[in-house]
Design an enzyme around this catalytic site. Sequence first.
Site, PDB file in Angstrom:
ATOM      1  N   THR A 172       0.847  -1.199   0.000  1.00 35.93           N
ATOM      2  CA  THR A 172       0.000   0.000   0.000  1.00 35.93           C
ATOM      3  C   THR A 172       0.877   1.241   0.000  1.00 35.93           C
ATOM      4  OG1 THR A 172      -1.788  -1.084   1.141  1.00 35.93           O
ATOM      5  CG2 THR A 172      -1.529   1.243   1.612  1.00 35.93           C
ATOM      6  N   ARG A 200     -14.511  -7.083   0.700  1.00 37.13           N
ATOM      7  CA  ARG A 200     -13.701  -6.626   1.838  1.00 37.13           C
ATOM      8  C   ARG A 200     -13.073  -5.245   1.559  1.00 37.13           C
ATOM      9  NH1 ARG A 200      -8.234  -4.888   2.933  1.00 37.13           N
ATOM     10  NH2 ARG A 200      -7.800  -5.314   5.106  1.00 37.13           N
ATOM     11  N   GLY A 202     -10.520  -2.393   3.584  1.00 39.51           N
ATOM     12  CA  GLY A 202      -9.643  -2.211   4.750  1.00 39.51           C
ATOM     13  C   GLY A 202      -9.694  -0.797   5.291  1.00 39.51           C
ATOM     14  N   ASP A 203      -8.599  -0.393   5.918  1.00 38.91           N
ATOM     15  CA  ASP A 203      -8.542   0.919   6.573  1.00 38.91           C
ATOM     16  C   ASP A 203      -8.216   2.069   5.620  1.00 38.91           C
ATOM     17  OD1 ASP A 203      -5.998  -0.345   6.234  1.00 38.91           O
ATOM     18  OD2 ASP A 203      -5.114   1.235   7.476  1.00 38.91           O
ATOM     19  N   THR A 223      -0.312   1.914   7.088  1.00 37.73           N
ATOM     20  CA  THR A 223      -0.192   0.695   6.282  1.00 37.73           C
ATOM     21  C   THR A 223      -0.027  -0.510   7.204  1.00 37.73           C
ATOM     22  OG1 THR A 223       1.174  -0.544   4.721  1.00 37.73           O
ATOM     23  CG2 THR A 223       2.301   1.181   5.978  1.00 37.73           C
ATOM     24  N   GLY A 224      -0.647  -1.607   6.820  1.00 31.59           N
ATOM     25  CA  GLY A 224      -0.558  -2.807   7.637  1.00 31.59           C
ATOM     26  C   GLY A 224      -1.857  -3.573   7.518  1.00 31.59           C
ATOM     27  N   GLY A 226      -5.275  -4.121   7.666  1.00 33.74           N
ATOM     28  CA  GLY A 226      -6.294  -3.092   7.788  1.00 33.74           C
ATOM     29  C   GLY A 226      -7.314  -3.293   8.890  1.00 33.74           C
TER      30      GLY A 226
HETATM   31  N1  ASP Z   1      -3.921  -1.467   5.010  1.00 32.91           N
HETATM   32  C1  ASP Z   1      -4.148  -2.110   3.760  1.00 32.91           C
HETATM   33  C2  ASP Z   1      -5.434  -2.905   3.836  1.00 32.91           C
HETATM   34  O1  ASP Z   1      -5.652  -3.583   4.828  1.00 32.91           O
HETATM   35  C3  ASP Z   1      -3.053  -3.027   3.335  1.00 32.91           C
HETATM   36  C4  ASP Z   1      -1.626  -2.504   3.438  1.00 32.91           C
HETATM   37  O2  ASP Z   1      -1.376  -1.526   4.124  1.00 32.91           O
HETATM   38  O3  ASP Z   1      -0.725  -3.095   2.808  1.00 32.91           O
HETATM   39  O4  ASP Z   1      -6.196  -2.897   2.887  1.00 32.91           O
END
Ligand code: ASP
Length: 306
Positions: A172, A200, A202-203, A223-224, A226
């Site tokens: 991301t 789905r 995410g954040d 990032t991480g 989500g």
């Molecule tokens: N945060 C993003 C998600 O969960 C993924 C990522 O940060 O790599 O969609």
Amino acid sequence: MSKYALAIHGGAGTILRSEMTAEKEKAHEQALLAALQAGEAILKEGGAALDAVEAAVRALEDCEYFNAGRGSVFTHEGRHEMDASIMCGKTLEAGAVAMVQGVKNPICLARRVLEASEHVLLCGAGARQFAREQGLEEAPPEYFYSEFRHRQLEEARARGKAQLDHSRKYGTVGAVACDRHGHTAAATSTGGLTNKKYGRVGDSPIIGAGTYANNRTCAVSCTGYGEYFLRGVVAYDLSCLMEYRGMGLEAAAYHAIHHRQLALGGDGGLIAVDNKGNIALPFNSAGMYRAWVKEGEKSSVGIYKD
Ligand code: ASP
């Protein structure tokens, strides 16, 4: 007049030195620095933080190394459903899109939502229709296709799990900036998780979770994994730690990731900048692709913890 500052990320995850080649490392560093320059060119001319974060994220979306725009991962059904958001710290206006397909630069679409719609978050077919009405560039499925990503999907399908673009070493993307007028902005864009299904989200497109900006405190892009960032409302949490607890940027950012996220079991990181141009880049994963620059200083780039 303040001094400008800009930070970008290309995703956090299990990015191990032992699994990288010198060539790959260099290619990623160059891509990060090119995106940083795209944003810095605007700030250098006295331009707005909002324009700078859009330009930097757009450059990262155009680069196939990162899980956003062109390099987005595949959904379970073999599609690309992208999420993006952008927020202006001066006006607290925000724009976001979720599950959008076939749009070349989702961050530009999020910016159009901010500028030209009365809404904050558009999703799916409606977001695509809005993109068309706004004359945004579209791209066919082939544009988003890569063998590497397809292999990732097959592996994830075989395991029967949706997975973070971890072992990818690409992720991301996001940017945060403070311009010479002391205004802040944040932007985030992603393809989400490989093999994700059931719509789905995410954040990343959720204001307050993956992205937040407020001149009074800071601008943040996360990032991480989500789901943890959603539950922790991490970007807004960081801003609140500054606003209500009076913490400085560095301490608040560290606390948000290393205490609150870890306590939830979350894995990832964030980039943040305050209205004085201070930058924080904490992460609790093995690595996070990142680059940053402050006016009058040399650009820096990093991948691993050390
Ligand atoms: N945060 C993003 C998600 O969960 C993924 C990522 O940060 O790599 O969609």
